[in-house]
Design a protein around this motif. Structure first.
Motif, PDB file in Angstrom:
ATOM      1  N   SER A  35       0.826  -1.219   0.000  1.00 54.57           N
ATOM      2  CA  SER A  35       0.000   0.000   0.000  1.00 54.57           C
ATOM      3  C   SER A  35       0.851   1.255   0.000  1.00 54.57           C
ATOM      4  O   SER A  35       0.518   2.238  -0.657  1.00 54.57           O
ATOM      5  CB  SER A  35      -0.906   0.023   1.226  1.00 54.57           C
ATOM      6  N   ASP A  36       1.933   1.230   0.783  1.00 53.45           N
ATOM      7  CA  ASP A  36       2.707   2.448   0.952  1.00 53.45           C
ATOM      8  C   ASP A  36       3.779   2.647  -0.105  1.00 53.45           C
ATOM      9  O   ASP A  36       4.393   3.702  -0.185  1.00 53.45           O
ATOM     10  CB  ASP A  36       3.356   2.468   2.349  1.00 53.45           C
ATOM     11  N   GLN A  37       4.027   1.597  -0.896  1.00 49.76           N
ATOM     12  CA  GLN A  37       5.063   1.715  -1.917  1.00 49.76           C
ATOM     13  C   GLN A  37       4.588   2.571  -3.097  1.00 49.76           C
ATOM     14  O   GLN A  37       5.374   3.199  -3.770  1.00 49.76           O
ATOM     15  CB  GLN A  37       5.456   0.300  -2.397  1.00 49.76           C
ATOM     16  N   TRP A  38       3.269   2.600  -3.292  1.00 50.05           N
ATOM     17  CA  TRP A  38       2.748   3.228  -4.491  1.00 50.05           C
ATOM     18  C   TRP A  38       1.882   4.447  -4.192  1.00 50.05           C
ATOM     19  O   TRP A  38       1.001   4.414  -3.345  1.00 50.05           O
ATOM     20  CB  TRP A  38       1.896   2.237  -5.289  1.00 50.05           C
ATOM     21  N   ALA A  39       2.143   5.510  -4.937  1.00 53.24           N
ATOM     22  CA  ALA A  39       1.193   6.615  -5.007  1.00 53.24           C
ATOM     23  C   ALA A  39       0.284   6.256  -6.166  1.00 53.24           C
ATOM     24  O   ALA A  39       0.762   5.934  -7.250  1.00 53.24           O
ATOM     25  CB  ALA A  39       1.909   7.921  -5.284  1.00 53.24           C
ATOM     26  N   GLN A  40      -1.015   6.281  -5.940  1.00 53.53           N
ATOM     27  CA  GLN A  40      -1.922   5.875  -7.020  1.00 53.53           C
ATOM     28  C   GLN A  40      -2.919   6.991  -7.301  1.00 53.53           C
ATOM     29  O   GLN A  40      -3.477   7.579  -6.377  1.00 53.53           O
ATOM     30  CB  GLN A  40      -2.628   4.573  -6.634  1.00 53.53           C
ATOM     31  N   MET A  41      -3.084   7.270  -8.587  1.00 54.22           N
ATOM     32  CA  MET A  41      -4.001   8.357  -8.956  1.00 54.22           C
ATOM     33  C   MET A  41      -4.908   7.892 -10.071  1.00 54.22           C
ATOM     34  O   MET A  41      -4.513   7.104 -10.927  1.00 54.22           O
ATOM     35  CB  MET A  41      -3.209   9.601  -9.357  1.00 54.22           C
ATOM     36  N   ALA A  42      -6.158   8.362  -9.992  1.00 54.77           N
ATOM     37  CA  ALA A  42      -7.108   8.076 -11.062  1.00 54.77           C
ATOM     38  C   ALA A  42      -7.082   9.264 -12.008  1.00 54.77           C
ATOM     39  O   ALA A  42      -7.112  10.421 -11.573  1.00 54.77           O
ATOM     40  CB  ALA A  42      -8.502   7.885 -10.481  1.00 54.77           C
ATOM     41  N   ILE A  43      -6.989   8.966 -13.314  1.00 56.84           N
ATOM     42  CA  ILE A  43      -7.075  10.025 -14.321  1.00 56.84           C
ATOM     43  C   ILE A  43      -8.292   9.647 -15.165  1.00 56.84           C
ATOM     44  O   ILE A  43      -8.301   8.612 -15.819  1.00 56.84           O
ATOM     45  CB  ILE A  43      -5.797  10.120 -15.192  1.00 56.84           C
ATOM     46  N   ALA A  44      -9.330  10.472 -15.073  1.00 53.20           N
ATOM     47  CA  ALA A  44     -10.608  10.098 -15.660  1.00 53.20           C
ATOM     48  C   ALA A  44     -11.153  11.222 -16.526  1.00 53.20           C
ATOM     49  O   ALA A  44     -10.881  12.394 -16.282  1.00 53.20           O
ATOM     50  CB  ALA A  44     -11.604   9.766 -14.538  1.00 53.20           C
ATOM     51  N   GLY A  45     -11.929  10.842 -17.521  1.00 55.72           N
ATOM     52  CA  GLY A  45     -12.561  11.827 -18.383  1.00 55.72           C
ATOM     53  C   GLY A  45     -12.218  11.563 -19.828  1.00 55.72           C
ATOM     54  O   GLY A  45     -11.252  10.848 -20.133  1.00 55.72           O
ATOM     55  N   PRO A  46     -12.993  12.150 -20.734  1.00 55.86           N
ATOM     56  CA  PRO A  46     -12.760  11.883 -22.161  1.00 55.86           C
ATOM     57  C   PRO A  46     -11.344  12.227 -22.621  1.00 55.86           C
ATOM     58  O   PRO A  46     -10.862  11.647 -23.594  1.00 55.86           O
ATOM     59  CB  PRO A  46     -13.814  12.755 -22.855  1.00 55.86           C
ATOM     60  N   ASN A  47     -10.684  13.160 -21.933  1.00 54.40           N
ATOM     61  CA  ASN A  47      -9.331  13.531 -22.366  1.00 54.40           C
ATOM     62  C   ASN A  47      -8.225  12.762 -21.634  1.00 54.40           C
ATOM     63  O   ASN A  47      -7.047  13.056 -21.785  1.00 54.40           O
ATOM     64  CB  ASN A  47      -9.109  15.034 -22.158  1.00 54.40           C
ATOM     65  N   ALA A  48      -8.616  11.821 -20.809  1.00 53.59           N
ATOM     66  CA  ALA A  48      -7.626  11.134 -19.960  1.00 53.59           C
ATOM     67  C   ALA A  48      -6.524  10.492 -20.780  1.00 53.59           C
ATOM     68  O   ALA A  48      -5.340  10.582 -20.454  1.00 53.59           O
ATOM     69  CB  ALA A  48      -8.331  10.090 -19.095  1.00 53.59           C
ATOM     70  N   ARG A  49      -6.899   9.833 -21.860  1.00 51.29           N
ATOM     71  CA  ARG A  49      -5.884   9.125 -22.646  1.00 51.29           C
ATOM     72  C   ARG A  49      -4.903  10.101 -23.280  1.00 51.29           C
ATOM     73  O   ARG A  49      -3.686   9.885 -23.251  1.00 51.29           O
ATOM     74  CB  ARG A  49      -6.546   8.259 -23.706  1.00 51.29           C
ATOM     75  N   LYS A  50      -5.479  11.200 -23.815  1.00 51.68           N
ATOM     76  CA  LYS A  50      -4.617  12.186 -24.480  1.00 51.68           C
ATOM     77  C   LYS A  50      -3.557  12.712 -23.502  1.00 51.68           C
ATOM     78  O   LYS A  50      -2.397  12.880 -23.843  1.00 51.68           O
ATOM     79  CB  LYS A  50      -5.467  13.364 -24.978  1.00 51.68           C
ATOM     80  N   ILE A  51      -3.999  12.952 -22.289  1.00 55.04           N
ATOM     81  CA  ILE A  51      -3.071  13.521 -21.300  1.00 55.04           C
ATOM     82  C   ILE A  51      -2.017  12.488 -20.913  1.00 55.04           C
ATOM     83  O   ILE A  51      -0.821  12.768 -20.913  1.00 55.04           O
ATOM     84  CB  ILE A  51      -3.843  13.997 -20.057  1.00 55.04           C
ATOM     85  N   LEU A  52      -2.485  11.286 -20.620  1.00 57.07           N
ATOM     86  CA  LEU A  52      -1.540  10.255 -20.168  1.00 57.07           C
ATOM     87  C   LEU A  52      -0.550   9.872 -21.257  1.00 57.07           C
ATOM     88  O   LEU A  52       0.601   9.538 -20.970  1.00 57.07           O
ATOM     89  CB  LEU A  52      -2.300   9.014 -19.706  1.00 57.07           C
ATOM     90  N   ALA A  53      -1.023   9.925 -22.482  1.00 58.97           N
ATOM     91  CA  ALA A  53      -0.141   9.539 -23.585  1.00 58.97           C
ATOM     92  C   ALA A  53       1.109  10.417 -23.611  1.00 58.97           C
ATOM     93  O   ALA A  53       2.152  10.003 -24.118  1.00 58.97           O
ATOM     94  CB  ALA A  53      -0.894   9.644 -24.907  1.00 58.97           C
ATOM     95  N   GLU A  54       1.001  11.602 -23.029  1.00 61.68           N
ATOM     96  CA  GLU A  54       2.164  12.487 -23.054  1.00 61.68           C
ATOM     97  C   GLU A  54       3.218  12.123 -22.002  1.00 61.68           C
ATOM     98  O   GLU A  54       4.335  12.599 -22.056  1.00 61.68           O
ATOM     99  CB  GLU A  54       1.699  13.936 -22.825  1.00 61.68           C
ATOM    100  N   ILE A  55       2.844  11.315 -21.064  1.00 62.79           N
ATOM    101  CA  ILE A  55       3.846  10.967 -20.040  1.00 62.79           C
ATOM    102  C   ILE A  55       4.163   9.476 -20.033  1.00 62.79           C
ATOM    103  O   ILE A  55       5.244   9.049 -19.622  1.00 62.79           O
ATOM    104  CB  ILE A  55       3.391  11.471 -18.642  1.00 62.79           C
TER     105      ILE A  55
END
Ligand SMILES: [Zn+2]
Lengths: 87, 988, 189
Positions: B746-766
Motif C-alpha cells: 500500500s505504501d510503496q505506491w502513489a496511485q491516482m485516477a485520471i478520468a474523463g474523455p481527455n484522460a488518454r490524451k493527457i496520459l499519452a504524453e507521459i
C-alpha cells in the motif's frame, strides 16, 4: 487474559501486538458438507471454562497466525504454536 | 492550639521553609514535609468535610490510605481533585483547597445532612427515591450529586504531558521499607536486574519513623545509607514516587510515577506522570501493613488518628499531634506511640485498652486504663474529650484530651497479590487476612505477609530475595542486619467494635458508613460481603476501603455469628490507588490520539488547495475549491462536471494494495473471491467481490494479473488492513498447502485516477507505451515507463467514475512529481484535480457501490451481482452459506436508484422508503437510501437505495421519509445507473 | 512527448527538524536521523525454501547492507544507497525459484535513532526488552511502537533503526520527538 504471549517466531510480546480471532478448535468443512455442519462452523462457538484454543494473529509482529492454548480460568498460556505448522 | 512543631528532630529541613496556602490562607512548612504534616504543624486539624454527613474531619493517616484529608490542588487545567494531603510533597507555591463544603470548611451548610442522618442510613437511596421513576434522573440524582460531591473537576484542558513506558527486570521489589530494602540489598549483590519501587519521595517506609537501630545506626540513617548503596549498584533501578497500582497476568505490573507532582515550576520537556508497565520474572511484595481504626462512638473527630500515623508525624515530621494525647489501642502499637510521645515531651493522658492486662514493657507516666473502651467523644471541629467505659463494671468516666491515637491491629497490604483473582486467607493467629499463596513468582514478604517485627522483616526480605534470585539462577547470600529484637509481638484477638456506642461509630470514613448501617444491611438480608458493600457503600469510596474493609468484615462476622474466614473479602481490583486519566492516556491525546497516515499525494493536494476529510487514520483530499467558489457544493459540482466533460485527477493512494505471489496464487485468489479468477489473463484486471464465510459481502476491489504467478490486489481504503489479515488467515490457516505469499505494498505506491474523455490524451504524453484503446483496452493492467523511462509505474484501465479512466501507480516518492506533471500536461485538456466528494458523485451517478451499500448485510444478489457469483467453482469463501434460503429470498433489500419526483426537492442518505400513503411505521418500511448526492449532470438529487423487491419496483412512485427532519417527499425508484447506461464512455 | 523531469520526495520531506528539549546539540541524549536515500527490498520465500537466509546474509555482507528478518520467510534488505545494478541482478538471480524480491524503498521509511539515552526512549514505544543481552547489536524484530507497527533493529549498542510504513513515518517522527524531549533530542531529515 494473558499480558504476554510468547510468539514462536518473535519471542515474548505484549498482547497489544496481537489480534484474536477466536476458537481454533473448529475446522472449515468441505464444500459438500451439510448445511448444519456449515452453520455450526460459522455460527456456533463454545465458551469453555478451562482450556481453550484460539487463533491469534501477530499483527504487529511477524504477521503469522498462531494457535494459543490458554486456560480461561487461571489465564495461564499453555502453548503457542504456528497455525500453519511452521517451526 | 494543640498540634505543634517540635523544636528539633525529624527528617525535615528547618533551614528550608516553604510557603504554601490552604483555603487561601498563607502557611509555612519545611522541606521534607507533606501537605498533611505541614497542616498538622500549623494546628490545622480540620481538613475536610465528610461525603454524606459533612462532618468535620481531620487527618487519619500519614499515608496512601487516607480517607479524610482529600484536597483539590492546582488551578484551571491543572486542577486535581481528591488528592490525599498525606501523599503531597510540600513545595513552594502549593495551593490546596478543601472540598465538599460550602461556603467554607468552618461553616458548611451541608452539615445539616448530619442532623438528617436518621433518614440517610444504608440503602437510603434505594428506598427513598424509588418513586416516581422519572424523578430520579431529573430531580433526585442532580440534588444528591450536588450535596454529596467530591471535588469539582475543571473543564479546561490539562496543559501537562503524560507518558507510558515499559520496563523489564528479573526481580521487582514493591516497597522500600525494611523488608524491601533488605531484599534490594541482597539482590544488589547479584547480577540480576532489579527494580525497586516505592510510593514515597524518601525511601525507607516505616524505617523513617522508627526509633530503633539497625547495624548500630538509627533506622532512618540506615535507610538513607542503603539507598546510597543501591543507587550505586549498576543492576538496581530505583523508582521513587512510584506506586505499583496493578498486578496483571504474567507478572506484568502497572506503576504510576509522579515525575513532576512535587515541583513548583513544571518542565514541559518532561511528563508530569509516567505510567510504567513493568515486566518482572519474579516479584517481592513488600508493601507492609495498614493499621486498622477502632470502631467506637464519635471516632471521627479532628485530632484522632491512627497510632502509627501519630508516630510518623512525631518521628519523621517532628510534629506533636496535641498537648494532651490519649491512646486507644488493641495490641502493641498504641504503647509504642505513647512511649515516643513521652520521649518528645508530649503528655499522654491515658492509654485505654480492651485488653485485660497492661503492656509489660511500657514504663511511661500515662494512666493505664485496661479492660476498658471509649464509648463516645466530644468536640466538634476538634476533639475535646472522651467517655471511657469500663468493660467489667459498665461504669463510665470522662477524660479531657486534644488528640487520640488509635490502633485496632494491622492488616497486611495484600491488594497486589489478589488482583489476579486469588483471595486472601484469614488467620486467627495474626488477627488479619494474609496474602494468598505465591503465584508465578510473586511472593509477599515482611508486613505484607503478616510479619510485624523489624528483625523478622529484615530477615524475610533478604531470604525471599535470595530465593527468588536462586530460582532465576543467580545465587547470592542474604544480606544480614543486626537489630535489637523487638518484644514478642503477640497480636491480641481482634476487637471489631465498641458495643452501644455513643454517637456514630464510623467504619468507612470516606463514605460515612457507620456501625448501624452494617447492622441494618444484615437485618435486611444483605449480609453477604459483596451485597453489604453495595448496600452500605462501605469500601466504595476513592480509598476503596483500605481502612474500613477488614473492620466491616469483622463486624459482619460478629453480626452473623461466623468468623471473618467465612465472611471472606470483597474482590480486589486494580488500581490500588487512583490513577489519573492523563497517565492512562499517555501521549496519545490531541493530534496524537491515534497515528495519522499521510498519503504520498497529501502535499500535492495541499499545494493545490485541497480541503481534507478524516477517514480512518487518513486525511483524504475531499475537494479543491477555486477562487470565487464560496460553497463546497460549487467546487464539487465543477469537479464532477469537468471530469465528465474533460478530465480530472484524483488521489486514490489510500486503497489497500496487496502483492500476491506463488504457483498457487491464482487458485488462492479464486477461492477468496466469489467470482472466477483462474482464467484472468496476464496484463488484465478484474473486479472482484470478496464474501465472508457467512455469504455476505466483505469487500470489493480489482485484482490484476501481472505475471503467471504474480497478482496485484486492491481493497477499499477502510478494509485494507482487514482484508490483508483475512487473506493471511486463509493462506496460513485454511490452506497452508497452497504456495502463496502476500504482502502489503500500500505504501510503496502513489496511485491516482485520471478520468474523463481527455484522460488518454493527457496520459499519452507521459506514458512511454502505446495506450490507445487497441493497445491498452478496458481492464488492461501493465507496467509502463514514464517520461522516457525515468521511472516505472503500473497503469490500469479501470474506472470508478464511468468515464474513460486509468489508474496510475508510481513509487510513492514520485507521486507529487507525476501528479504535477499530469496536471500541467493536462492543462490544455481542461484537467482538474478532484477529491473524494466528486468521486462520490461520479460513482453514484454510475451506480457503483461502496461500503455505504456493502454494510455487512448485503449479498451479491442484493446488489445485482448475482450472476457474477461463480456456479462452477467447487469452493470459495462464502459459497455454501450464500445458498441459504434467507440470502436468496426476493423480498430482501435490493439495490435500486432513486430520484425525487419534483427535481427541485432533495433527500439525504438514511431516509426511509414507504409506499405512497403508508404510515411511517416499521412494518411499512420498504428500505432506505444508502447514498445520495446532487448530480450536476442531471441537475437534481439522486440516490442509491436498498429496497424490498427493489428491481421489481422500478418506475414506481414512492415516499422518501426522513424522520429526523420530519420530511416526506415523493420519489421514483429507477435503474441505479444515471449516466451513460450503455457504458460507451467507459469503453471509448 | 513533453520533457518532464521527475524527482522523488521522501515521506519525511518537510518533517520537524532541529533541537528539542535542549538548546545545545552537544547535550542531546538522542539523535534522530531520517535515512532518505535508502534502498529497501523485501524478500518473500515459501516456507519450505532453504538457504535463503544464508544467501541474503552473504549478499548483505558483501554489499555492506543490512538484513532485517520480518517473520518466517520474510526479510527486509536495507542499503544506505542504491546498490550497483549488477549486484542487484546477482541477488535476484541467486534468489530465483527460492524467493521473490520486491522494491519497498518508497513503501518503508528508515529512521535512525541513536544516543546515550536511546534505550530509555525506545522503551516508551516498544515492549521488547532492550537490555543488551536480550536485544543485542544486529538483532532486528517487528514490533508495535506506540500505536504503529515497525521493524526495530539494534545496529550497535546505542544505535537503532526503525523501519516503518511510509504513510506512518511523519506520525512516528513526531512521536519520537515527543518521547525524546526530556533527554534533549536533535532531529534532522
Ligand atoms: Zn510473531
Amino acid at each position: 487474559m494473558a499480558s504476554l504471549i510468547t510468539c514462536p517466531h518473535c519471542g515474548v510480546r505484549p498482547k497489544e501486538e496481537f489480534t484474536i480471532r477466536g476458537d481454533a478448535s473448529v475446522t472449515r468443512p468441505s464444500p459438500e458438507a451439510d448445511g448444519e455442519v456449515w452453520h455450526a462452523y460459522v455460527h456456533l462457538r463454545d465458551n469453555p471454562r478451562g482450556l481453550h484454543k484460539e487463533y491469534w494473529h501477530h499483527t504487529s509482529g511477524c504477521r503469522r497466525w498462531l494457535v494459543v492454548t490458554r486456560d480461561t480460568v487461571s489465564h495461564d498460556v499453555i502453548d503457542v504454536s504456528d497455525a500453519g505448522a511452521l517451526a | 492550639m494543640s498540634a505543634y512543631r517540635l523544636s528539633n528532630g525529624g527528617l525535615i529541613d528547618r533551614s528550608k521553609p516553604i510557603d504554601f496556602k490552604f483555603d487561601g490562607k498563607p502557611l509555612q512548612g519545611f522541606a521534607g514535609d507533606t501537605l498533611a504534616s505541614a497542616l498538622l504543624a500549623n494546628d490545622k486539624l480540620l481538613v475536610g468535610r465528610s461525603f454524606k454527613y459533612h462532618r468535620p474531619r481531620g487527618l487519619l493517616t500519614a499515608g496512601a490510605a487516607e480517607p479524610n484529608a482529600l484536597v483539590t490542588l492546582g488551578q484551571d487545567g491543572r486542577t486535581e481533585t481528591n488528592t490525599r494531603a498525606t501523599m503531597v510533597e510540600l513545595h513552594h507555591g502549593l495551593e490546596a483547597r478543601s472540598q465538599n463544603r460550602w461556603p467554607s470548611l468552618d461553616h458548611d451548610i451541608g452539615a445539616i445532612n448530619g442532623m438528617l442522618s436518621p433518614f440517610l442510613g444504608a440503602g437510603f437511596y434505594y428506598k427513598t427515591f424509588m418513586w416516581p421513576a422519572a424523578f430520579w434522573e431529573k430531580l433526585y440524582e442532580p440534588i444528591i450529586r450536588k450535596a454529596a460531591g467530591l471535588g469539582r473537576a475543571s473543564y479546561v484542558p490539562d496543559p501537562d504531558t503524560y507518558e507510558k513506558s515499559w520496563a523489564h527486570c528479573d526481580l521487582l521489589i514493591i516497597g522500600a521499607g525494611p523488608t524491601g530494602l533488605a531484599a534490594a540489598l541482597t539482590a544488589a549483590r547479584s547480577k540480576a536486574r532489579v527494580i525497586l519501587v516505592d510510593e514515597g519521595s524518601m525511601l525507607g517506609g516505616s524505617l523513617l519513623c522508627e526509633t530503633t537501630e539497625i547495624n548500630d545506626q538509627p533506622a532512618a540513617e540506615f535507610a538513607a545509607q542503603a539507598i546510597v548503596e543501591l543507587s550505586a549498584a549498576e543492576n538496581v533501578q530505583i523508582l521513587k514516587r512510584t506506586t505499583v497500582v496493578g498486578a496483571y497476568d504474567d507478572n506484568v505490573f502497572g506503576a504510576l510515577e509522579r515525575v513532576q507532582k512535587h515541583v513548583s515550576v513544571i518542565d514541559d520537556n518532561k511528563p508530569v506522570e509516567r505510567f510504567w508497565r513493568i515486566s518482572a520474572k519474579q516479584a517481592i511484595l513488600a508493601t507492609g501493613a495498614e493499621e486498622r481504626p477502632l470502631v467506637f462512638g464519635g471516632n471521627d473527630r479532628p485530632g484522632m488518628m491512627m497510632a502509627g500515623a501519630m508516630r510518623t508525624y512525631l518521628n519523621r515530621f517532628a510534629v506533636a499531634p496535641g498537648k494532651q494525647v490519649a491512646i486507644f489501642s488493641n495490641g502493641p502499637s498504641g504503647w509504642q506511640t505513647a512511649r515516643d510521645l513521652e520521649a518528645n515531651g508530649v503528655d499522654v493522658v491515658a492509654i485505654v485498652t480492651p485488653e485485660t492486662a497492661s503492656n509489660k514493657s511500657y514504663q511511661g507516666k500515662a494512666r493505664i486504663i485496661a479492660n476498658a473502651v471509649i464509648a463516645g467523644t466530644s468536640g466538634e471541629k476538634r476533639l475535646k474529650g472522651l467517655t471511657i467505659r469500663h468493660i467489667g463494671s459498665g461504669s463510665e468516666e470522662t477524660l479531657a484530651c486534644d488528640a487520640l491515637g488509635m490502633s485496632g491491629g494491622w492488616s497486611p497490604i495484600v491488594h497486589l497479590a489478589c488482583h489476579r483473582g486469588d483471595k486472601p486467607k484469614w488467620s486467627d493467629a495474626h488477627a488479619a487476612f494474609l496474602p494468598p499463596a505465591p503465584r508465578d513468582g510473586l511472593i509477599a514478604a515482611g508486613g505484607a505477609a503478616g510479619t510485624y517485627s523489624l528483625a523478622a522483616c529484615l530477615q524475610d526480605g533478604g531470604t525471599l530475595a535470595a530465593e527468588a534470585l536462586d530460582n532465576l539462577g543467580h545465587s547470592v547470600s542474604r544480606a544480614e542486619f543486626s537489630t535489637q529484637q523487638d518484644e514478642k509481638a503477640e497480636m491480641p484477638a481482634p476487637f471489631w467494635y465498641v458495643k452501644a456506642p455513643k454517637g456514630k461509630a464510623f467504619v468507612d470514613f470516606q463514605n460515612d458508613v457507620h456501625l448501624k448501617d452494617l447492622g441494618l444491611a444484615v437485618r435486611e438480608g444483605y449480609d453477604h460481603v459483596e451485597l453489604a458493600k453495595r448496600y452500605t457503600t462501605n469500601g466504595m469510596a476513592t480509598d476503596q476501603g483500605k481502612l474500613s474493609n477488614v473492620n466491616a468484615i469483622g463486624i459482619l462476622a460478629e453480626a452473623t455469628g461466623t468468623s471473618p474466614d467465612v465472611v471472606g473479602t470483597t474482590t480486589f481490583r486494580p488500581f490500588y490507588t487512583p490513577v489519573s486519566f492523563g497517565a492512562l492516556t499517555g501521549s496519545h491525546i490531541g493530534a496524537h490520539f491515534h497515528p495519522t497516515r499521510v498519503s504520498p499525494l497529501f502535499k500535492w493536494a495541499e499545494k493545490h488547495g485541497a480541503r481534507f476529510v478524516e477517514t480512518g487514520l487518513w486525511h483524504r483530499s475531499s475537494w479543491f475549491p477555486k477562487e470565487g467558489e464560496s460553497d463546497w457544493r460549487e467546487s464539487v459540482d465543477r469537479e464532477a462536471k469537468t471530469v465528465r466533460s474533460h478530465a480530472g485527477i484524483c488521489d486514490v493512494s489510500t486503497l489497500g494494495k496487496i502483492e500476491i505471489f506463488g504457483s498457487d496464487a491464482a487458485e488462492f485468489i479464486n477461492r477468496v473471491y466469489c467470482n472466477g479468477f483462474l482464467k484472468l489473463p496476464v496484463g488484465k484486471a478484474r473486479y472482484g467481490l470478496m464474501l465472508r464465510e457467512d455469504g455476505f459481502i466483505y469487500d470489493d476491489g480489482t485484482t490484476s494479473r501481472l505475471g503467471e504467478n504474480h497478482f496485484f490486489m486492491t481493497t477499499t481504503t477502510a478494509f485494507a488492513a482487514g482484508v490483508l489479515t483475512h487473506l493471511e488467515c486463509c493462506s496460513q490457516v485454511l490452506w497452508p498447502d497452497l504456495d502463496v505469499r502476500l504482502v502489503s505494498v500500500s505504501d510503496q505506491w502513489a496511485q491516482m485516477a485520471i478520468a474523463g474523455p481527455n484522460a488518454r490524451k493527457i496520459l499519452a504524453e507521459i506514458v512511454d507505451e502505446d495506450i490507445s484503446d487497441a493497445a491498452f483496452p478496458f481492464l488492461a493492467a501493465r507496467e509502463v515507463g514514464l517520461s522516457g523511462g525515468q521511472i516505472k509505474g503500473r497503469l490500469f484501465r479501470i474506472s470508478f467514475s464511468g468515464e474513460l479512466a486509468f489508474e496510475l501507480a508510481v513509487p510513492a516518492g514520485y507521486g507529487e512529481a507525476v501528479a504535477d506533471a499530469i496536471l500541467s500536461l493536462g492543462e490544455d485538456h481542461g484537467i482538474t484535480p478532484y477529491g473524494t466528494e466528486a468521486l462520490n458523485v461520479l460513482r453514484i451517478e454510475k451506480g457503483h457501490v461502496t461500503h455505504a451499500e456493502i454494510n455487512g448485510t448485503v449479498t451479491p444478489g442484493d446488489l445485482g451481482f448475482g450472476r457474477m457469483v461463480s456456479a462452477k467453482k467447487p469452493d470459495f469463501i462464502g459459497r455454501v452459506m450464500l445458498q441459504r434460503e434467507g440470502l436468496q429470498a426476493t423480498d430482501r433489500l435490493r439495490l435500486v436508484g432513486i430520484r425525487p419526483l419534483d427535481p427541485a426537492e432533495s433527500f439525504v442518505s438514511g431516509s426511509h422508503i414507504l409506499d405512497v400513503d403508508a404510515a411511517p411505521t416499521g412494518a411499512n418500511d420498504l428500505g432506505h437510501v444508502t447514498s445520495s448526492c446532487f448530480s450536476p449532470h442531471l441537475g437534481h438529487t439522486i440516490g442509491l437505495a436498498m429496497v424490498k423487491h427493489g428491481p421489481e419496483l422500478i418506475g414506481e412512485e414512492i415516499v422518501i421519509w426522513n424522520g429526523l427532519k420530519q420530511q416526506s417527499i415523493r420519489g421514483v425508484l429507477c435503474e441505479p445507473v444515471f449516466v451513460d447506461p450503455k457504458g460507451e464512455k467507459l469503453h471509448a | 512527448m513533453l520533457e518532464v523531469q521527475l524527482s522523488a520526495k521522501p515521506a519525511l520531506f518537510g518533517a520537524a527538524e532541529g533541537l528539542f528539549g535542549t538548546k545545545d546539540a552537544s547535550t542531546a541524549g538522542i539523535v534522530l536521523t531520517a535515512s532518505t536515500q535508502s534502498t529497501i527490498l523485501q524478500v518473500l520465500s515459501p516456507p519450505g525454501a532453504t538457504g535463503v537466509a544464508e544467501k541474503l546474509q552473504a549478499w548483505v555482507g558483501a554489499e555492506g547492507a543490512g538484513l532485517r528478518p520480518n517473520g518466517p520467510g520474510n526479510w527486509f534488505v536495507v542499503c544506505d544507497a542504491q546498490p550497483p545494478r549488477e549486484s542487484l541482478e546477482a541477488l535476484s538471480k541467486t534468489l530465483e525459484g527460492r524467493a521473490e524480491l520486491l522494491d519497498q524503498s518508497h513503501g518503508r521509511t528508515r529512521i535512525k535513532v541513536s544516543g546515550p539515552k536511546v534505550t530509555q526512549m525506545l522503551a516508551k514505544g516498544t515492549a521488547i526488552d532492550l537490555r543488551e543481552h536480550q536485544f543485542a547489536p544486529g538483532q532486528s524484530a517487528p514490533t508495535l511502537f506506540g500505536h504503529i507497527s515497525a521493524q526495530l533493529t539494534r545496529v550497535s549498542p546505542e544505535n537503532f533503526e526503525i523501519l516503518v510504513l511510509s504513510s506512518f513515518a511523519l506520525s512516528l517522527w513526531d512521536s519520537l520527538i515527543v518521547m525524546g524531549r526530556e533527554f534533549g533530542i536533535q532531529a534532522h531529515c
